[in-house]
Design a protein around this motif. Structure first.
Motif, mmCIF file in Angstrom:
data_model
loop_
_atom_site.group_PDB
_atom_site.id
_atom_site.type_symbol
_atom_site.label_atom_id
_atom_site.label_comp_id
_atom_site.label_asym_id
_atom_site.label_seq_id
_atom_site.Cartn_x
_atom_site.Cartn_y
_atom_site.Cartn_z
ATOM 1 N N GLU A 27 -0.740 4.171 -15.141
ATOM 2 C CA GLU A 27 -0.333 2.888 -15.708
ATOM 3 C C GLU A 27 0.820 2.282 -14.901
ATOM 4 O O GLU A 27 0.810 1.084 -14.595
ATOM 5 N N VAL A 28 1.796 3.089 -14.536
ATOM 6 C CA VAL A 28 2.937 2.593 -13.776
ATOM 7 C C VAL A 28 2.516 2.223 -12.353
ATOM 8 O O VAL A 28 2.979 1.224 -11.804
ATOM 9 N N VAL A 29 1.595 2.981 -11.779
ATOM 10 C CA VAL A 29 1.084 2.659 -10.437
ATOM 11 C C VAL A 29 0.420 1.283 -10.455
ATOM 12 O O VAL A 29 0.667 0.453 -9.578
ATOM 13 N N ARG A 30 -0.397 1.029 -11.467
ATOM 14 C CA ARG A 30 -1.056 -0.292 -11.579
ATOM 15 C C ARG A 30 -0.016 -1.396 -11.782
ATOM 16 O O ARG A 30 -0.132 -2.480 -11.214
ATOM 17 N N PHE A 31 0.990 -1.109 -12.566
ATOM 18 C CA PHE A 31 2.087 -2.047 -12.812
ATOM 19 C C PHE A 31 2.789 -2.402 -11.498
ATOM 20 O O PHE A 31 3.000 -3.577 -11.194
ATOM 21 N N ASN B 253 0.819 -1.207 0.000
ATOM 22 C CA ASN B 253 0.000 0.000 0.000
ATOM 23 C C ASN B 253 0.856 1.261 0.000
ATOM 24 O O ASN B 253 0.590 2.212 -0.743
ATOM 25 N N GLU B 254 1.880 1.275 0.817
ATOM 26 C CA GLU B 254 2.760 2.446 0.883
ATOM 27 C C GLU B 254 3.493 2.647 -0.442
ATOM 28 O O GLU B 254 3.689 3.785 -0.880
ATOM 29 N N ALA B 255 3.909 1.562 -1.083
ATOM 30 C CA ALA B 255 4.574 1.666 -2.381
ATOM 31 C C ALA B 255 3.628 2.254 -3.429
ATOM 32 O O ALA B 255 4.014 3.136 -4.205
ATOM 33 N N VAL B 256 2.395 1.794 -3.434
ATOM 34 C CA VAL B 256 1.410 2.296 -4.390
ATOM 35 C C VAL B 256 1.128 3.779 -4.137
ATOM 36 O O VAL B 256 1.092 4.583 -5.079
ATOM 37 N N GLU B 257 0.936 4.147 -2.891
ATOM 38 C CA GLU B 257 0.677 5.562 -2.572
ATOM 39 C C GLU B 257 1.862 6.439 -2.949
ATOM 40 O O GLU B 257 1.685 7.541 -3.479
ATOM 41 N N LEU B 258 3.063 5.969 -2.710
ATOM 42 C CA LEU B 258 4.250 6.722 -3.080
ATOM 43 C C LEU B 258 4.358 6.828 -4.600
ATOM 44 O O LEU B 258 4.669 7.894 -5.136
ATOM 45 N N LYS C 40 2.029 6.985 -6.713
ATOM 46 C CA LYS C 40 1.047 7.961 -7.202
ATOM 47 C C LYS C 40 1.617 9.371 -7.238
ATOM 48 O O LYS C 40 1.178 10.198 -8.038
ATOM 49 N N LYS C 41 2.601 9.656 -6.405
ATOM 50 C CA LYS C 41 3.233 10.981 -6.387
ATOM 51 C C LYS C 41 4.201 11.174 -7.545
ATOM 52 O O LYS C 41 4.479 12.298 -7.948
ATOM 53 N N TYR C 42 4.748 10.071 -8.065
ATOM 54 C CA TYR C 42 5.842 10.166 -9.022
ATOM 55 C C TYR C 42 5.562 9.581 -10.398
ATOM 56 O O TYR C 42 6.280 9.880 -11.345
ATOM 57 N N GLU C 43 4.579 8.720 -10.504
ATOM 58 C CA GLU C 43 4.399 7.965 -11.741
ATOM 59 C C GLU C 43 2.972 8.085 -12.291
ATOM 60 O O GLU C 43 2.059 8.492 -11.588
#
Length: 149
Positions: free
Chosen positions: A130-134, A117-122, A124-127
Protein backbone atom coordinates in the motif's frame (compact mmCIF):
# COMPACT_ATOMS: atom_id res chain seq x y z
CA UNK A 1 28.96 0.03 -4.57
CA UNK A 2 26.27 0.69 -7.16
CA UNK A 3 24.33 3.91 -7.65
CA UNK A 4 21.27 2.05 -6.28
CA UNK A 5 23.14 1.24 -3.07
CA UNK A 6 24.40 4.81 -2.78
CA UNK A 7 20.80 6.03 -3.18
CA UNK A 8 19.64 3.56 -0.51
CA UNK A 9 22.28 4.82 1.91
CA UNK A 10 21.24 8.41 1.14
CA UNK A 11 17.60 7.52 1.86
CA UNK A 12 18.59 5.84 5.12
CA UNK A 13 20.60 8.87 6.15
CA UNK A 14 17.70 11.14 5.18
CA UNK A 15 15.51 8.95 7.38
CA UNK A 16 18.03 9.33 10.22
CA UNK A 17 17.90 13.11 9.80
CA UNK A 18 14.22 12.92 10.76
CA UNK A 19 15.14 12.22 14.37
CA UNK A 20 18.90 12.68 14.76
CA UNK A 21 19.98 15.56 16.89
CA UNK A 22 23.14 16.47 14.99
CA UNK A 23 24.16 18.64 12.06
CA UNK A 24 24.02 17.00 8.63
CA UNK A 25 27.80 17.20 8.14
CA UNK A 26 28.42 15.38 11.40
CA UNK A 27 25.84 12.73 10.49
CA UNK A 28 27.51 12.19 7.12
CA UNK A 29 31.00 12.00 8.63
CA UNK A 30 29.89 9.42 11.19
CA UNK A 31 27.82 7.27 8.89
CA UNK A 32 30.14 7.33 5.88
CA UNK A 33 33.22 6.49 7.94
CA UNK A 34 35.32 3.44 7.27
CA UNK A 35 34.67 2.29 10.85
CA UNK A 36 30.89 2.49 10.45
CA UNK A 37 30.96 0.54 7.19
CA UNK A 38 33.25 -2.09 8.72
CA UNK A 39 30.96 -2.53 11.73
CA UNK A 40 27.83 -2.91 9.57
CA UNK A 41 29.24 -4.88 6.62
CA UNK A 42 28.45 -8.35 7.98
CA UNK A 43 24.84 -7.61 8.87
CA UNK A 44 23.88 -5.29 6.01
CA UNK A 45 24.87 -5.76 2.36
CA UNK A 46 24.46 -2.03 1.65
CA UNK A 47 27.59 -1.50 3.74
CA UNK A 48 29.66 -4.23 2.08
CA UNK A 49 31.93 -1.71 0.41
CA UNK A 50 32.90 1.84 1.23
CA UNK A 51 31.69 4.40 -1.33
CA UNK A 52 34.33 5.76 -3.68
CA UNK A 53 34.78 9.52 -4.00
CA UNK A 54 32.09 9.88 -6.69
CA UNK A 55 29.57 7.80 -4.73
CA UNK A 56 30.36 9.63 -1.50
CA UNK A 57 29.83 12.97 -3.26
CA UNK A 58 26.48 11.72 -4.63
CA UNK A 59 25.33 10.54 -1.18
CA UNK A 60 26.42 13.80 0.44
CA UNK A 61 24.74 15.89 -2.24
CA UNK A 62 21.45 14.02 -1.77
CA UNK A 63 21.47 14.06 2.02
CA UNK A 64 22.52 17.72 2.27
CA UNK A 65 20.00 18.65 -0.42
CA UNK A 66 17.19 16.84 1.37
CA UNK A 67 18.21 18.54 4.60
CA UNK A 68 18.31 22.00 3.00
CA UNK A 69 15.06 21.56 1.07
CA UNK A 70 13.08 19.44 3.56
CA UNK A 71 10.38 22.06 4.07
CA UNK A 72 9.82 22.46 0.32
CA UNK A 73 9.89 18.70 -0.31
CA UNK A 74 7.47 18.05 2.54
CA UNK A 75 5.03 20.64 1.16
CA UNK A 76 5.03 18.77 -2.15
CA UNK A 77 4.43 15.47 -0.38
CA UNK A 78 1.52 16.99 1.56
CA UNK A 79 0.11 18.56 -1.60
CA UNK A 80 -0.09 15.26 -3.46
CA UNK A 81 -0.85 12.91 -0.55
CA UNK A 82 -4.55 12.31 -1.05
CA UNK A 83 -6.10 10.80 2.05
CA UNK A 84 -2.86 10.68 4.04
CA UNK A 85 -1.79 13.10 6.75
CA UNK A 86 1.91 13.88 6.69
CA UNK A 87 2.29 13.11 10.39
CA UNK A 88 0.96 9.58 9.80
CA UNK A 89 3.28 8.70 6.92
CA UNK A 90 6.07 6.22 7.66
CA UNK A 91 9.38 8.07 8.13
CA UNK A 92 11.21 5.81 5.68
CA UNK A 93 8.56 6.44 3.01
CA UNK A 94 8.94 10.16 3.56
CA UNK A 95 12.73 9.89 3.30
CA UNK A 96 12.48 7.91 0.05
CA UNK A 97 10.11 10.49 -1.46
CA UNK A 98 12.31 13.38 -0.36
CA UNK A 99 15.34 11.80 -2.03
CA UNK A 100 13.44 11.15 -5.27
CA UNK A 101 11.92 14.64 -5.34
CA UNK A 102 15.30 16.21 -4.70
CA UNK A 103 16.75 14.25 -7.62
CA UNK A 104 13.85 15.30 -9.85
CA UNK A 105 14.06 18.97 -8.94
CA UNK A 106 17.80 19.52 -8.54
CA UNK A 107 19.75 16.78 -10.32
CA UNK A 108 19.32 17.19 -14.05
CA UNK A 109 21.58 14.22 -14.80
CA UNK A 110 18.99 11.82 -13.34
CA UNK A 111 15.90 11.24 -15.50
CA UNK A 112 12.60 11.65 -13.67
CA UNK A 113 11.53 8.11 -14.53
CA UNK A 114 14.72 6.70 -13.03
CA UNK A 115 14.22 8.65 -9.79
CA UNK A 116 10.65 7.36 -9.49
CA UNK A 117 11.54 3.77 -10.39
CA UNK A 118 14.44 3.68 -7.94
CA UNK A 119 12.24 5.15 -5.19
CA UNK A 120 9.57 2.51 -5.80
CA UNK A 121 12.11 -0.33 -5.82
CA UNK A 122 13.69 0.97 -2.62
CA UNK A 123 10.27 1.33 -0.97
CA UNK A 124 9.57 -2.35 -1.72
CA UNK A 125 12.41 -3.25 0.65
CA UNK A 126 11.04 -1.20 3.54
CA UNK A 127 7.32 -0.63 3.16
CA UNK A 128 4.02 -2.43 2.56
CA UNK A 129 2.50 -2.72 -0.91
CA UNK A 130 0.00 0.00 0.00
CA UNK A 131 2.79 2.44 0.88
CA UNK A 132 4.73 1.51 -2.28
CA UNK A 133 1.67 2.36 -4.40
CA UNK A 134 1.24 5.58 -2.42
CA UNK A 135 4.86 6.60 -3.11
CA UNK A 136 4.52 5.76 -6.80
CA UNK A 137 1.31 7.78 -7.06
CA UNK A 138 2.69 10.83 -5.29
CA UNK A 139 5.90 10.87 -7.32
CA UNK A 140 4.09 10.31 -10.61
CA UNK A 141 1.65 13.14 -9.93
CA UNK A 142 4.47 15.36 -8.67
CA UNK A 143 6.39 14.92 -11.95
CA UNK A 144 3.30 15.55 -14.09
CA UNK A 145 2.33 18.68 -12.14
CA UNK A 146 5.60 20.22 -11.00
CA UNK A 147 8.58 18.90 -12.91
CA UNK A 148 7.76 18.91 -16.60
CA UNK A 149 10.87 18.13 -18.60
Amino acid sequence: MTRNTAREIAARLSYTLSFADMPVDELLDRHLSEENFASLAEEDEAYASLPNDKQRAYICRLVKGVDQHAFELDRYIEKYAKGWRFSRMPLMATAIMRVAMYEILYMDDIPNGVAINEAVELAKKYESDEVVRFINGILGTFVREEAQS
